[in-house]
Design a protein around this motif. Structure first.
Motif, PDB file in Angstrom:
ATOM      1  N   UNK A 242      -1.324   2.831 -16.796  1.00  0.00           N
ATOM      2  CA  UNK A 242      -1.180   2.481 -15.245  1.00  0.00           C
ATOM      3  C   UNK A 242      -1.896   1.183 -15.101  1.00  0.00           C
ATOM      4  N   UNK A 243      -1.287   0.143 -14.530  1.00  0.00           N
ATOM      5  CA  UNK A 243      -2.078  -1.085 -14.065  1.00  0.00           C
ATOM      6  C   UNK A 243      -1.885  -1.212 -12.650  1.00  0.00           C
ATOM      7  N   UNK A 244      -3.055  -1.620 -11.905  1.00  0.00           N
ATOM      8  CA  UNK A 244      -2.967  -1.836 -10.473  1.00  0.00           C
ATOM      9  C   UNK A 244      -2.553  -3.100 -10.250  1.00  0.00           C
ATOM     10  N   UNK A 245      -1.844  -3.222  -9.218  1.00  0.00           N
ATOM     11  CA  UNK A 245      -1.489  -4.797  -8.808  1.00  0.00           C
ATOM     12  C   UNK A 245      -2.005  -5.047  -7.367  1.00  0.00           C
ATOM     13  N   UNK A 334       3.355   0.336 -13.376  1.00  0.00           N
ATOM     14  CA  UNK A 334       2.861  -0.528 -12.457  1.00  0.00           C
ATOM     15  C   UNK A 334       2.483   0.173 -11.237  1.00  0.00           C
ATOM     16  N   UNK A 335       1.430  -0.298 -10.651  1.00  0.00           N
ATOM     17  CA  UNK A 335       1.160   0.513  -9.362  1.00  0.00           C
ATOM     18  C   UNK A 335       0.748  -0.449  -8.449  1.00  0.00           C
ATOM     19  N   UNK A 336       1.419  -0.675  -7.227  1.00  0.00           N
ATOM     20  CA  UNK A 336       1.197  -1.591  -6.222  1.00  0.00           C
ATOM     21  C   UNK A 336       1.105  -0.994  -5.074  1.00  0.00           C
ATOM     22  N   UNK A 337       0.804  -1.825  -4.080  1.00  0.00           N
ATOM     23  CA  UNK A 337       0.449  -1.151  -2.490  1.00  0.00           C
ATOM     24  C   UNK A 337       1.883  -1.355  -1.732  1.00  0.00           C
ATOM     25  N   UNK A 338       1.898  -0.321  -0.939  1.00  0.00           N
ATOM     26  CA  UNK A 338       3.041  -0.320   0.150  1.00  0.00           C
ATOM     27  C   UNK A 338       2.535  -1.358   1.211  1.00  0.00           C
ATOM     28  N   UNK A 339       3.299  -2.610   1.156  1.00  0.00           N
ATOM     29  CA  UNK A 339       2.837  -3.549   2.096  1.00  0.00           C
ATOM     30  C   UNK A 339       4.049  -3.600   3.129  1.00  0.00           C
ATOM     31  N   UNK A 340       3.614  -3.645   4.286  1.00  0.00           N
ATOM     32  CA  UNK A 340       4.615  -3.852   5.498  1.00  0.00           C
ATOM     33  C   UNK A 340       4.277  -5.188   6.161  1.00  0.00           C
ATOM     34  N   UNK A 377       8.388   1.711 -15.200  1.00  0.00           N
ATOM     35  CA  UNK A 377       8.063   2.682 -14.230  1.00  0.00           C
ATOM     36  C   UNK A 377       7.382   1.869 -13.065  1.00  0.00           C
ATOM     37  N   UNK A 378       7.659   2.035 -11.893  1.00  0.00           N
ATOM     38  CA  UNK A 378       6.655   1.241 -10.764  1.00  0.00           C
ATOM     39  C   UNK A 378       6.457   2.224  -9.686  1.00  0.00           C
ATOM     40  N   UNK A 379       5.073   2.267  -9.058  1.00  0.00           N
ATOM     41  CA  UNK A 379       4.993   3.321  -7.974  1.00  0.00           C
ATOM     42  C   UNK A 379       4.394   2.477  -6.766  1.00  0.00           C
ATOM     43  N   UNK A 380       4.614   2.698  -5.628  1.00  0.00           N
ATOM     44  CA  UNK A 380       3.704   2.177  -4.679  1.00  0.00           C
ATOM     45  C   UNK A 380       2.622   3.303  -4.148  1.00  0.00           C
ATOM     46  N   UNK A 381       1.621   2.748  -3.732  1.00  0.00           N
ATOM     47  CA  UNK A 381       0.449   3.911  -3.257  1.00  0.00           C
ATOM     48  C   UNK A 381      -0.261   3.274  -2.029  1.00  0.00           C
ATOM     49  N   UNK A 382      -0.665   4.219  -1.113  1.00  0.00           N
ATOM     50  CA  UNK A 382      -1.346   3.561   0.080  1.00  0.00           C
ATOM     51  C   UNK A 382      -2.418   2.783  -0.114  1.00  0.00           C
ATOM     52  N   UNK A 383      -2.540   1.602   0.761  1.00  0.00           N
ATOM     53  CA  UNK A 383      -3.333   0.545   0.334  1.00  0.00           C
ATOM     54  C   UNK A 383      -4.625   0.551   1.519  1.00  0.00           C
ATOM     55  N   UNK A 384      -4.446   1.595   2.370  1.00  0.00           N
ATOM     56  CA  UNK A 384      -5.381   1.523   3.480  1.00  0.00           C
ATOM     57  C   UNK A 384      -6.893   1.811   2.935  1.00  0.00           C
ATOM     58  N   UNK A 385      -7.641   0.623   3.432  1.00  0.00           N
ATOM     59  CA  UNK A 385      -9.091   0.357   2.800  1.00  0.00           C
ATOM     60  C   UNK A 385      -9.218   0.315   1.477  1.00  0.00           C
ATOM     61  N   UNK A 386      -8.204   0.122   0.511  1.00  0.00           N
ATOM     62  CA  UNK A 386      -8.285  -0.393  -0.738  1.00  0.00           C
ATOM     63  C   UNK A 386      -9.189  -1.419  -1.053  1.00  0.00           C
TER      64      UNK A 386
END
Ligand SMILES: [Zn+2]
Length: 485
Positions: A242-245, A334-340, A377-386
């Motif tokens: 996994x690679x964080x973005x 790829x792991x990236x943040x749920x951006x709104x 493969x790519x996934x979004x994760x919660x970005x709060x306080x990251x």
């Protein structure tokens, strides 16, 4: 007695099947854009113009109604407005309006929740400051909520389905397709010829076109958008690393592999500055003319061509940065943040510019697209306080970020370049079910606090001076320092 567990297994089987299915392929929709409708005679396009006037007015009525309503928009609701359009067109207008209203409501709601969270955060910091007698950081301002305007449809645009617009393959060789468009004149559909450029033909060769189409008019020209679906088999191995973005201001993208891609600085920042000055001058002129009583339709427009150009340029640069990043990590997950919209706005606050905010949101979209296209493969994760969480002791504190570039934990002294640290944290959050289950930012904070307490207990620490951990002062000096207070 046996029935329930049996049913559960059935349900489980179904779920497993669904999951397996989800993992083998992904369906992506390709848009075929920029098809000019220039082969049609002017009379036909006039009829289309008349149609779109009625269509746009009706759609706007529903957009306003759906945005203002208490409940979520229902595209199947009973029609309520008068129109010269047919029932089928009426329904299409309602569907388009419901789509616009839905995304507006979701974005507004997210922004409002983000505002409430910021407000709670601010109140907490203020209370803390009052209790300790120390003044609150003067840079921290109380967050303000500005109510959102209801979207106004300016560009004539129709999102049609096969009930009103049919794409027919042309039999003769002059054109590629005919669009059969239901018109205001019942029983007399418009037939508009479509001629494709050779690159369009190449793109759609051997594909089955979707039945939905988009028509829009810009600067006097009608454009058609076609689309088709493609199933992309998933290429990534299950053990793909996994690679964080992290998406940011200094660089568009920072990865947990310690690489950076793209930047708002340099040429883009200079262009942006020029554009802002130009807009400011225009706004001044507008205000001045308004005071003199000039009617609003005669005032200079506030939208700027250079701003639009710059926006396009920014998006191009973003696409380039995303593609470079993907190329460097083809075998990764790829792991990236749920951006709104809201979180993007808070991220961009440092730059005080809506331009950046509106385009930052393009980065996750582009990551999603670029990875899906390649079956990665790519996934979004919660970005709060990251950006604030310490990866070692899970301490969450604004003070962990003494400046834009630096992360330095006030408890354990962990230190890293801030954006890389955020990228690592995002990568770590993938598969963290406890964190994924958190309903809001507050819950995330509570969970991280719990983890921090566990860390402290495990390490036998109750209160630790960061300076001691860092070894900047010797212990005797610190103890005298403490004794004096
Ligand atoms: Zn720490």
């Amino acid at each position: 007695m046996r029935k329930t567990p049996e049913r559960a297994t059935e349900e489980e089987k179904k779920q497993r099947k669904r999951k397996r299915k989800k993992k083998t392929k992904q369906t992506i929709t390709h848009a075929v854009t920029h098809i000019r409708l220039i082969e049609a005679n002017p009379g036909k396009l006039d009829a289309l113009d008349q149609l779109v006037v009625a269509y746009l007015a009706l759609t706007q009525q529903y957009v306003t109604r759906f945005c203002e309503a208490e409940t979520s928009p229902d595209k199947f609701a009973v029609p309520i407005f008068e129109t010269e359009l047919s029932d089928r067109w009426h329904r299409v207008a309602m569907q388009q309006a419901a789509g616009i209203a839905k995304s507006w409501r979701t974005n507004r709601q997210k922004a409002y929740e983000a505002y409430l969270e910021e407000m709670a955060d601010y109140a907490e910091a203020k209370a803390k400051a009052e209790a300790s007698g120390a003044p609150l950081d003067p840079k921290r301002k109380e967050p303000e909520w500005g109510e959102w305007k209801i979207p106004e449809l300016r560009v004539p645009s129709i999102q049609a389905n096969a009930n009103v617009v049919v794409v027919e393959k042309a039999e003769d060789s002059t054109f590629d397709y005919w669009l059969r468009i239901s018109s205001l004149d019942k029983g007399n559909p418009l037939r508009v010829p479509v001629k494709l450029a050779s690159y369009h033909q190449q793109t759609i060769a051997g594909r089955t076109l979707n039945t939905s189409t988009t028509l829009h008019k810009r600067k006097g020209i009608w454009w058609l958008t076609l689309s088709f679906d493609e199933d992309v088999p998933l290429q990534s191995a299950s053990e793909a690393p996994k690679v964080g973005v992290d998406v940011g201001i200094v660089h568009f993208i920072t990865t947990s592999t310690n690489k950076e891609y793209g930047s708002f600085h340099g040429k883009m920042a200079r262009q942006h500055k020029r554009d802002r000055e130009k807009r400011r001058r225009k706004a001044k002129l507008r205000a001045c003319l308004e005071k003199k009583g000039v009617p609003s339709e005669q005032l200079p427009s506030t939208s700027s061509a250079t701003g639009q150009r710059l926006g396009r340029f920014v998006r191009q640069e973003i696409n380039r940065a995303v593609n470079e990043m993907i190329k460097d990590h083809l075998n990764a997950r790829i792991i990236y943040e749920e951006l709104n919209v809201a979180s993007v706005r808070f991220k961009a606050r440092a730059m005080n510019s809506y331009l950046y905010a509106s385009n930052l949101g393009h980065i996750p979209e582009q990551i999603a697209w670029a990875t899906a296209k390649r079956g990665m493969a790519a996934h979004t994760v919660k970005a709060a306080y990251s950006s604030q969480e310490c990866p070692r002791c899970h301490c969450v504190d604004r003070a962990n970020r003494p400046n834009q570039q630096t992360f330095c934990c006030v408890v354990c002294g962990y230190q890293e370049q801030a954006d890389r640290k955020a990228a690592h944290t995002l990568a770590d959050r993938w598969g963290d079910r406890e964190l994924a289950a958190c309903r809001d930012k507050k819950a995330v904070k509570a969970l991280l606090l719990k983890r921090h307490e566990n860390w402290k207990q495990k390490n036998g620490l109750v209160v630790v001076q960061p300076a001691v951990q860092l070894g900047l002062w010797d212990l005797s000096q610190t103890s005298t320092d403490v004794a004096e207070r």
